[in-house]
Motif scaffolding. Structure first.
Motif, PDB file in Angstrom:
ATOM      1  N   THR A 165       0.886  -1.087   0.065  1.00  0.00           N
ATOM      2  CA  THR A 165       0.010   0.063   0.158  1.00  0.00           C
ATOM      3  C   THR A 165       0.726   1.103  -0.255  1.00  0.00           C
ATOM      4  O   THR A 165       0.401   2.259  -0.538  1.00  0.00           O
ATOM      5  N   ILE A 171      -2.735   5.390  -3.744  1.00  0.00           N
ATOM      6  CA  ILE A 171      -2.592   5.494  -2.404  1.00  0.00           C
ATOM      7  C   ILE A 171      -1.830   6.592  -1.808  1.00  0.00           C
ATOM      8  O   ILE A 171      -2.341   7.256  -1.153  1.00  0.00           O
ATOM      9  N   LEU A 183      -6.315   5.296   5.116  1.00  0.00           N
ATOM     10  CA  LEU A 183      -5.526   3.984   4.716  1.00  0.00           C
ATOM     11  C   LEU A 183      -5.275   3.611   6.212  1.00  0.00           C
ATOM     12  O   LEU A 183      -5.221   2.197   6.271  1.00  0.00           O
TER      13      LEU A 183
ATOM     14  N   VAL B 161      -6.099  -0.677  -1.600  1.00  0.00           N
ATOM     15  CA  VAL B 161      -5.288  -1.576  -0.916  1.00  0.00           C
ATOM     16  C   VAL B 161      -5.183  -2.957  -1.461  1.00  0.00           C
ATOM     17  O   VAL B 161      -3.922  -3.579  -1.639  1.00  0.00           O
TER      18      VAL B 161
END
Lengths: 197, 197
Positions: A165, A171, A183, B161
């Protein structure tokens, strides 16, 4: 203070000033937007000093990242729980993921600037990300905690999945927009799903 | 068959032969190791035909990936469950992740060769990965299924993710070593943890 002592104290102070100046610039700029001249001016040292100490912008960013990773390492090994020893593995894992997300979110693109992006685009002189000491250290810590809590899981792969990630472009873009807490919460949901209280 | 029809049939056959030859070469080589000459020779067409149809190796890889992504899209939209409609969202999500891991594992580095690696290393002419139609389609499908099953979760971030794993260098290296089933199982563990039966 003798002359060599004074020179050494100067060097330490310069190094600290350069790293703090870089840190401050990174709160507003991408690593690739920061010039060695800017760093020198912000740190109050000559441009030659920055080049002499760190070689290149890459060397400077790497030193900063290593310093921060070291701080985190110290917190894990000798600091208080929940990051340090004394808390259950799942609690330590959640605390570690929060710390890592915060570290990455605080540094716009710093981690991405350091690691080779993907196998096919990696410059040949860069080591693969798995071999990067920071990646290895984080991967080792996560997989150890996973293994302690859930020895039936593939701790090695799960650690890679959680760390992936931090190298994902969408992200990292979200982190830049200030979505670090999203996150963190999602990683927390995933870990909690695997390791209920 | 009229002359235009015959030419069109030739073009379709050439295109298919080129894509199948590329697919076959990708089972043994990295995208960047495959030359347009090799593809032409394996497909039994002239090198000019490959360039004319696909422009560059990048264009060729992109066309192949899009074709496969389209096949998966068709399976999702009109195929039978569990990929297609009719199964519970969690079952569809697990089937989709298995299909995606298999698709990526089958193509050494193909996806990585297509997507920009990370913001700082992306060539300016490449669009961000979020804007890539394949990424968007996969992200949309995953987040929709997550939302259907667990509306309390951050479906958007969770989809990022899960997809981040497909752009992680250590994981792509593991896929190359034949560890696709390990990634599939770990994603399955994570999803099952969030969405128990």
């Amino acid at each position: 203070m003798t002359e060599p002592e004074r020179l050494r104290a100067d060097a330490v102070r310069n190094r600290t000033a350069i790293l703090r100046a870089t840190e401050e610039l990174l709160t507003r700029h991408h690593p690739q937007q920061i010039s060695m001249e800017q760093v020198a001016a912000a740190a109050g040292v000559g441009k030659g000093t920055v080049f002499h100490r760190f070689g290149s912008r890459y060397g400077l960013m790497r030193a900063l990242m290593q310093e921060r990773a070291q701080d985190l390492e110290i917190a894990i090994n000798t600091g208080p729980p929940p990051l340090g020893q004394g808390a259950p593995p799942r609690v330590r894992l959640l605390a570690f993921l929060t710390a890592v997300v915060e570290l990455v979110a605080r540094n716009k693109g710093l981690l991405a600037a350091l690691g080779p992006a993907a196998p096919v685009t990696a410059a040949p002189e860069q080591e693969p990300r798995e071999a990067h000491p920071v990646y290895r250290s984080w991967h080792g810590h996560i997989s150890q905690l996973v293994h302690q809590q859930r020895p039936d899981l593939d701790a090695d792969m799960l650690a890679h999945v959680l760390l992936a990630t931090l190298h994902s472009e969408p992200i990292l873009n979200a982190l830049e927009r200030g979505d670090g807490n999203r996150l963190d919460r999602t990683l927390r949901d995933l870990v909690t799903g695997l390791m209920p209280e």
